[in-house]
Scaffold this motif. Structure first.
Motif, PDB file in Angstrom:
ATOM      1  N   ARG A 129      14.585  10.039   7.266  1.00  0.00           N
ATOM      2  CA  ARG A 129      13.149  10.348   7.256  1.00  0.00           C
ATOM      3  C   ARG A 129      12.352   9.198   6.658  1.00  0.00           C
ATOM      4  NH1 ARG A 129      13.163  15.429   4.248  1.00  0.00           N
ATOM      5  NH2 ARG A 129      15.169  15.967   5.053  1.00  0.00           N
ATOM      6  N   TYR A 130      12.884   8.581   5.595  1.00  0.00           N
ATOM      7  CA  TYR A 130      12.208   7.452   4.960  1.00  0.00           C
ATOM      8  C   TYR A 130      12.059   6.297   5.951  1.00  0.00           C
ATOM      9  CZ  TYR A 130      11.448   3.304   2.138  1.00  0.00           C
ATOM     10  OH  TYR A 130      10.946   2.133   1.649  1.00  0.00           O
ATOM     11  N   LEU A 131      13.161   5.981   6.648  1.00  0.00           N
ATOM     12  CA  LEU A 131      13.107   4.883   7.613  1.00  0.00           C
ATOM     13  C   LEU A 131      12.150   5.195   8.757  1.00  0.00           C
ATOM     14  CD1 LEU A 131      16.863   3.836   7.787  1.00  0.00           C
ATOM     15  CD2 LEU A 131      14.972   2.554   6.771  1.00  0.00           C
ATOM     16  N   GLN A 132      12.152   6.458   9.187  1.00  0.00           N
ATOM     17  CA  GLN A 132      11.248   6.853  10.255  1.00  0.00           C
ATOM     18  C   GLN A 132       9.798   6.738   9.801  1.00  0.00           C
ATOM     19  OE1 GLN A 132      11.734  10.883  11.614  1.00  0.00           O
ATOM     20  NE2 GLN A 132      10.579  10.509  13.494  1.00  0.00           N
ATOM     21  N   SER A 133       9.472   7.204   8.588  1.00  0.00           N
ATOM     22  CA  SER A 133       8.091   7.128   8.110  1.00  0.00           C
ATOM     23  C   SER A 133       7.689   5.677   7.877  1.00  0.00           C
ATOM     24  CB  SER A 133       7.899   7.953   6.830  1.00  0.00           C
ATOM     25  OG  SER A 133       8.580   7.361   5.754  1.00  0.00           O
ATOM     26  N   LYS A 134       8.642   4.845   7.406  1.00  0.00           N
ATOM     27  CA  LYS A 134       8.355   3.418   7.205  1.00  0.00           C
ATOM     28  C   LYS A 134       8.066   2.767   8.555  1.00  0.00           C
ATOM     29  CE  LYS A 134      10.237  -0.613   4.848  1.00  0.00           C
ATOM     30  NZ  LYS A 134       9.252  -0.929   3.869  1.00  0.00           N
ATOM     31  N   SER A 135       8.833   3.136   9.570  1.00  0.00           N
ATOM     32  CA  SER A 135       8.629   2.600  10.912  1.00  0.00           C
ATOM     33  C   SER A 135       7.277   3.052  11.463  1.00  0.00           C
ATOM     34  CB  SER A 135       9.763   3.060  11.829  1.00  0.00           C
ATOM     35  OG  SER A 135       9.464   2.762  13.156  1.00  0.00           O
ATOM     36  N   GLN A 136       6.947   4.313  11.279  1.00  0.00           N
ATOM     37  CA  GLN A 136       5.650   4.815  11.748  1.00  0.00           C
ATOM     38  C   GLN A 136       4.516   4.108  11.032  1.00  0.00           C
ATOM     39  OE1 GLN A 136       6.016   9.010  11.098  1.00  0.00           O
ATOM     40  NE2 GLN A 136       6.948   9.371  13.093  1.00  0.00           N
ATOM     41  N   GLY A 137       4.693   3.809   9.740  1.00  0.00           N
ATOM     42  CA  GLY A 137       3.686   3.070   8.995  1.00  0.00           C
ATOM     43  C   GLY A 137       3.477   1.685   9.576  1.00  0.00           C
ATOM     44  N   ASP A 187       4.156   0.801  12.672  1.00  0.00           N
ATOM     45  CA  ASP A 187       3.515   0.998  13.973  1.00  0.00           C
ATOM     46  C   ASP A 187       2.014   1.236  13.804  1.00  0.00           C
ATOM     47  OD1 ASP A 187       5.978   0.736  15.184  1.00  0.00           O
ATOM     48  OD2 ASP A 187       6.264   2.893  15.481  1.00  0.00           O
ATOM     49  N   ARG A 188       1.655   2.022  12.801  1.00  0.00           N
ATOM     50  CA  ARG A 188       0.250   2.326  12.537  1.00  0.00           C
ATOM     51  C   ARG A 188      -0.500   1.046  12.162  1.00  0.00           C
ATOM     52  NH1 ARG A 188      -2.078   7.474  10.194  1.00  0.00           N
ATOM     53  NH2 ARG A 188      -0.002   8.201  10.695  1.00  0.00           N
ATOM     54  N   ASN A 238      -4.305   5.853   6.385  1.00  0.00           N
ATOM     55  CA  ASN A 238      -4.706   4.562   6.959  1.00  0.00           C
ATOM     56  C   ASN A 238      -5.455   3.665   5.973  1.00  0.00           C
ATOM     57  OD1 ASN A 238      -3.688   5.185   9.539  1.00  0.00           O
ATOM     58  ND2 ASN A 238      -5.552   6.299  10.046  1.00  0.00           N
ATOM     59  N   TYR A 239      -5.846   4.182   4.834  1.00  0.00           N
ATOM     60  CA  TYR A 239      -6.719   3.427   3.925  1.00  0.00           C
ATOM     61  C   TYR A 239      -6.135   2.079   3.524  1.00  0.00           C
ATOM     62  CZ  TYR A 239      -9.566   7.664   3.254  1.00  0.00           C
ATOM     63  OH  TYR A 239     -10.372   8.752   3.422  1.00  0.00           O
ATOM     64  N   GLN A 240      -4.867   2.070   3.149  1.00  0.00           N
ATOM     65  CA  GLN A 240      -4.238   0.817   2.725  1.00  0.00           C
ATOM     66  C   GLN A 240      -4.289  -0.215   3.854  1.00  0.00           C
ATOM     67  OE1 GLN A 240      -0.130   1.239   1.548  1.00  0.00           O
ATOM     68  NE2 GLN A 240       0.260  -0.937   1.749  1.00  0.00           N
ATOM     69  N   TYR A 241      -3.992   0.218   5.066  1.00  0.00           N
ATOM     70  CA  TYR A 241      -3.991  -0.704   6.201  1.00  0.00           C
ATOM     71  C   TYR A 241      -5.402  -1.190   6.509  1.00  0.00           C
ATOM     72  CZ  TYR A 241       0.489   1.667   6.761  1.00  0.00           C
ATOM     73  OH  TYR A 241       1.721   2.205   6.538  1.00  0.00           O
ATOM     74  N   LEU A 242      -6.362  -0.289   6.435  1.00  0.00           N
ATOM     75  CA  LEU A 242      -7.747  -0.672   6.714  1.00  0.00           C
ATOM     76  C   LEU A 242      -8.256  -1.677   5.679  1.00  0.00           C
ATOM     77  CD1 LEU A 242      -9.122   2.835   7.756  1.00  0.00           C
ATOM     78  CD2 LEU A 242      -8.634   0.884   9.261  1.00  0.00           C
ATOM     79  N   ARG A 243      -7.844  -1.501   4.428  1.00  0.00           N
ATOM     80  CA  ARG A 243      -8.210  -2.499   3.403  1.00  0.00           C
ATOM     81  C   ARG A 243      -7.557  -3.845   3.692  1.00  0.00           C
ATOM     82  NH1 ARG A 243      -7.869   2.046  -0.217  1.00  0.00           N
ATOM     83  NH2 ARG A 243      -5.693   1.571  -0.625  1.00  0.00           N
ATOM     84  N   GLN A 244      -6.269  -3.815   4.018  1.00  0.00           N
ATOM     85  CA  GLN A 244      -5.549  -5.056   4.331  1.00  0.00           C
ATOM     86  C   GLN A 244      -6.203  -5.804   5.489  1.00  0.00           C
ATOM     87  OE1 GLN A 244      -1.367  -3.179   4.256  1.00  0.00           O
ATOM     88  NE2 GLN A 244      -1.007  -5.378   4.390  1.00  0.00           N
TER      89      GLN A 244
END
Length: 194
Positions: free
Chosen positions: A6-14, A16-17, A53-59
């Motif tokens: 699950r961790y790897l899947q959520s990391k992968s989805q992150g 992808d996002r 999405n906040y972290q990505y939008l800031r980045q």
């Protein structure tokens, strides 16, 4: 094993996002089509609603993009820019960033828009951006006079939101003071089109 899966899947989805959001920002920067830019901004504003999405939008400096859109001549750019800010400004880091980058003044300028959605998002954003440090700027006499004017609108969404601003953000003394000031600095701000 299931936890690490699950961790790897959520990391992968992150990832992808992030990649998808980065592709949107790149498309906005690279395209010359106003329609495409509007569509990308609308998508980014919608993604700004999701805290994941906040972290990505800031980045990706999307907050800066939204702030920049508030001064554009294209009303749709302004609408989506203020909508995006409204969606993400409740989060502490995002709020602080907006406040530190002259965001209150940029949002205040949106109150004079003829676009109803822009004005509604601007009022809501101002309410969300109110802190002990920003309160004085957000509840300045011209702003309160503007809200008093909006509160008289036949447009129920606008009048209700303006009344909420006056009741929840302003003190009774501030509202009374704004009513009694002889020069009405908000009179030049038109009511948005319905």
């Amino acid at each position: 094993m299931a936890t690490s899966s699950r961790y790897l899947q959520s990391k992968s989805q992150g990832q992808d996002r992030f990649d998808y959001l980065q592709a949107l920002v790149t498309e906005f920067q690279d395209t010359d089509s106003q329609d495409s830019k509007e569509q990308v901004l609308a998508n980014l504003a919608n993604f700004a609603y999701d805290p994941s999405n906040y972290q990505y939008l800031r980045q990706l400096q999307v907050i800066d993009l939204f702030l920049d859109m508030l001064t554009e001549e294209n009303e749709r750019f302004v609408e989506f820019g203020i909508g995006g800010l409204c969606n993400l400004c409740l989060e502490k880091q995002n709020k602080e960033y907006i406040l530190q980058n002259n965001g209150v003044q940029a949002v205040l300028d949106c109150l004079s828009s003829s676009n109803e959605d822009t004005v509604l998002s601007a009022i809501t954003t101002l309410m969300y951006l109110t802190t002990p440090l920003s309160r004085q700027e957000i509840t300045a006499v011209p702003v309160i006079q503007c809200m008093l004017r909006f509160s008289l609108s036949k447009n129920k969404r606008l009048s209700n939101l303006a009344n909420l601003f006056l009741e929840d953000i302003c003190s009774a003394d501030d509202v009374e003071n704004a009513r009694n000031v002889q020069t009405h600095t908000a009179l030049g701000i038109p009511l948005p089109k319905e």
